[in-house]
Each structure stands twice: as C-alpha cells, then as structure tokens.
Write a protein that holds these residues in place. Structure first.
Motif, PDB file in Angstrom:
ATOM      1  N   ILE A  32       0.875  -1.175   0.000  1.00 43.12           N
ATOM      2  CA  ILE A  32       0.000   0.000   0.000  1.00 43.12           C
ATOM      3  C   ILE A  32       0.905   1.215   0.000  1.00 43.12           C
ATOM      4  O   ILE A  32       1.592   1.491   0.977  1.00 43.12           O
ATOM      5  CB  ILE A  32      -0.931   0.006   1.220  1.00 43.12           C
ATOM      6  N   GLY A  33       0.924   1.920  -1.128  1.00 41.39           N
ATOM      7  CA  GLY A  33       1.839   3.050  -1.272  1.00 41.39           C
ATOM      8  C   GLY A  33       3.269   2.570  -1.203  1.00 41.39           C
ATOM      9  O   GLY A  33       3.698   1.716  -1.963  1.00 41.39           O
ATOM     10  N   GLN A  34       4.029   3.070  -0.241  1.00 37.09           N
ATOM     11  CA  GLN A  34       5.426   2.675  -0.033  1.00 37.09           C
ATOM     12  C   GLN A  34       5.560   1.537   0.983  1.00 37.09           C
ATOM     13  O   GLN A  34       6.652   1.051   1.215  1.00 37.09           O
ATOM     14  CB  GLN A  34       6.238   3.876   0.484  1.00 37.09           C
ATOM     15  N   ASN A  35       4.451   1.137   1.591  1.00 37.18           N
ATOM     16  CA  ASN A  35       4.493   0.187   2.707  1.00 37.18           C
ATOM     17  C   ASN A  35       4.137  -1.226   2.268  1.00 37.18           C
ATOM     18  O   ASN A  35       3.170  -1.441   1.541  1.00 37.18           O
ATOM     19  CB  ASN A  35       3.529   0.629   3.811  1.00 37.18           C
ATOM     20  N   ASP A  36       4.910  -2.174   2.741  1.00 36.23           N
ATOM     21  CA  ASP A  36       4.666  -3.582   2.491  1.00 36.23           C
ATOM     22  C   ASP A  36       4.088  -4.190   3.775  1.00 36.23           C
ATOM     23  O   ASP A  36       4.757  -4.204   4.808  1.00 36.23           O
ATOM     24  CB  ASP A  36       5.972  -4.287   2.093  1.00 36.23           C
ATOM     25  N   ILE A  37       2.849  -4.663   3.721  1.00 36.04           N
ATOM     26  CA  ILE A  37       2.170  -5.179   4.903  1.00 36.04           C
ATOM     27  C   ILE A  37       1.973  -6.683   4.748  1.00 36.04           C
ATOM     28  O   ILE A  37       1.332  -7.142   3.801  1.00 36.04           O
ATOM     29  CB  ILE A  37       0.813  -4.475   5.104  1.00 36.04           C
ATOM     30  N   CYS A  38       2.552  -7.441   5.668  1.00 38.19           N
ATOM     31  CA  CYS A  38       2.424  -8.902   5.645  1.00 38.19           C
ATOM     32  C   CYS A  38       1.031  -9.304   6.131  1.00 38.19           C
ATOM     33  O   CYS A  38       0.460  -8.657   7.005  1.00 38.19           O
ATOM     34  CB  CYS A  38       3.478  -9.554   6.536  1.00 38.19           C
ATOM     35  N   PHE A  39       0.513 -10.379   5.565  1.00 39.89           N
ATOM     36  CA  PHE A  39      -0.784 -10.890   5.997  1.00 39.89           C
ATOM     37  C   PHE A  39      -0.641 -11.594   7.343  1.00 39.89           C
ATOM     38  O   PHE A  39       0.302 -12.336   7.574  1.00 39.89           O
ATOM     39  CB  PHE A  39      -1.360 -11.866   4.962  1.00 39.89           C
ATOM     40  N   SER A  40      -1.579 -11.341   8.219  1.00 36.01           N
ATOM     41  CA  SER A  40      -1.598 -11.967   9.536  1.00 36.01           C
ATOM     42  C   SER A  40      -2.462 -13.210   9.501  1.00 36.01           C
ATOM     43  O   SER A  40      -3.329 -13.356   8.644  1.00 36.01           O
ATOM     44  CB  SER A  40      -2.165 -11.001  10.574  1.00 36.01           C
ATOM     45  N   ARG A  41      -2.246 -14.100  10.467  1.00 37.05           N
ATOM     46  CA  ARG A  41      -3.093 -15.296  10.592  1.00 37.05           C
ATOM     47  C   ARG A  41      -4.432 -14.928  11.235  1.00 37.05           C
ATOM     48  O   ARG A  41      -5.426 -15.597  11.035  1.00 37.05           O
ATOM     49  CB  ARG A  41      -2.394 -16.363  11.424  1.00 37.05           C
ATOM     50  N   SER A  42      -4.418 -13.864  12.047  1.00 42.22           N
ATOM     51  CA  SER A  42      -5.655 -13.385  12.656  1.00 42.22           C
ATOM     52  C   SER A  42      -5.521 -11.894  12.933  1.00 42.22           C
ATOM     53  O   SER A  42      -4.420 -11.390  13.121  1.00 42.22           O
ATOM     54  CB  SER A  42      -5.957 -14.140  13.953  1.00 42.22           C
ATOM     55  N   VAL A  43      -6.663 -11.219  12.934  1.00 41.48           N
ATOM     56  CA  VAL A  43      -6.698  -9.785  13.234  1.00 41.48           C
ATOM     57  C   VAL A  43      -7.859  -9.510  14.179  1.00 41.48           C
ATOM     58  O   VAL A  43      -8.817 -10.275  14.250  1.00 41.48           O
ATOM     59  CB  VAL A  43      -6.835  -8.913  11.960  1.00 41.48           C
ATOM     60  N   ARG A  44      -7.746  -8.389  14.878  1.00 44.19           N
ATOM     61  CA  ARG A  44      -8.796  -7.980  15.804  1.00 44.19           C
ATOM     62  C   ARG A  44      -9.428  -6.703  15.266  1.00 44.19           C
ATOM     63  O   ARG A  44      -8.732  -5.758  14.888  1.00 44.19           O
ATOM     64  CB  ARG A  44      -8.207  -7.726  17.187  1.00 44.19           C
ATOM     65  N   ASN A  45     -10.758  -6.684  15.253  1.00 43.53           N
ATOM     66  CA  ASN A  45     -11.489  -5.499  14.825  1.00 43.53           C
ATOM     67  C   ASN A  45     -12.669  -5.311  15.772  1.00 43.53           C
ATOM     68  O   ASN A  45     -13.519  -6.202  15.886  1.00 43.53           O
ATOM     69  CB  ASN A  45     -11.979  -5.642  13.384  1.00 43.53           C
TER      70      ASN A  45
END
Length: 170
Positions: A32-45
């Motif tokens: 996303i833009g300049q940032n590389d974000i790794c996928f997580s196994r779980s997230v909290r929302n």
C-alpha cells in the motif's frame, strides 16, 4: 488515504487474507503506497478476532477465557453477595461477553457453541451455588436465560426484524 488526510501507521496496520482452502499460490503481503504489509493469521477489529479461515475458534476461546476470569473475580466476593446481586454481576460481566457480536457466531460448529454453553452453565450454577452435577436446564429457566444457540438466533432475528420494520438505523 491522501484525499482524506490519513496516514498509514505501519505498526498498527494489519491485513488478513481469508483462505478457507489453504491455496498454495497466495501472496504473503500486500503493498500500500510505499508500505509492504504482511498478511496476519488473525486480526482484531472492534474486539472481535477474525482468523484466516473465519472459523471463529480464537474468538470463542477469548470469550471463554475472559468470561471465566470474570467468574473467578466475582467468586472472591461471592460469599457476601445475594443471589440477585450475583445474578446482576454475572449478567453484566459474563453474559455481556457472551452476547457481544454473537451474531457473527451464527453457523459455527457445534463444538464451539458447546464451549460457550459451558460458560453459561457454569455461570448459572455459580449464581445458585450448585454443584457441577446439577442439571442446568431448571437453573437457566429460573434465570430466564436462553441457551447460547437461542441467543444467537434471537440476535439475528431482532436485527432482521429491525430492518424489515424500518426501525433500524439508516
């Protein structure tokens, strides 16, 4: 994000790729833009834990853990509480955890529903100071509590009714 004057915080940003079939060729991250974000196994929302298979196992485990913790905390003062006071505390601190976003639990496997039901059964026995071998159905009826599966169905039915009757928020 730029148009809305928002800035990406790499330390707080999580991405979840939902893949119930464990496909082998999926990417490990997203840029996303300049940032590389790794996928997580779980997230909290909003306090709900979603895993990459949407199994809700982690969410149910977290609910059970926090509910049992509250029961242990209440047990330290149970000897000075009346049944009504205990019921109020358990309803506020334990059942509220079982009910929070429980409509998301619709369709989960019965074994996960059973884990949540054990928490509710333990709570009912705790209120009336009965043993583990006491049948819980009369206690739940005396408390006017629906079973976990019925609570989930009731929540979904209430939400649907609000939509159909035009009483839901826009």
């Amino acid at each position: 994000m730029t148009q809305n004057k928002l800035q990406l915080n790499e330390g707080k940003t999580e991405a979840l790729l939902i893949d119930p079939q464990n496909s082998p060729n999926l990417p490990l991250s997203i840029t996303i833009g300049q940032n590389d974000i790794c996928f997580s196994r779980s997230v909290r929302n909003l306090g709900v834990i979603f895993d990459d298979k949407l199994s809700m196992k982690q969410q149910v485990s977290k609910i059970c853990q926090s509910a049992y913790l509250e029961l242990r905390r209440i047990s330290s003062i149970r000897h000075v509480l009346t049944v009504d006071a205990t019921k109020t505390l358990v309803t506020s601190l334990v059942l509220s955890r079982l009910d929070y976003c429980n409509s998301l639990l619709s369709g989960i496997p019965q074994q996960l529903i059973d884990k949540l039901q054990k928490v509710q059964n333990c709570s009912a026995r705790f209120i009336f100071k009965t043993s583990k071998c006491t049948h819980v159905s009369p206690l739940l009826a005396k408390l006017h509590w629906l079973s976990i599966a019925q609570r989930i169905d009731y929540k979904i039915s209430s939400l649907c009714y609000d939509v159909v009757s035009d009483t839901a928020p826009l």
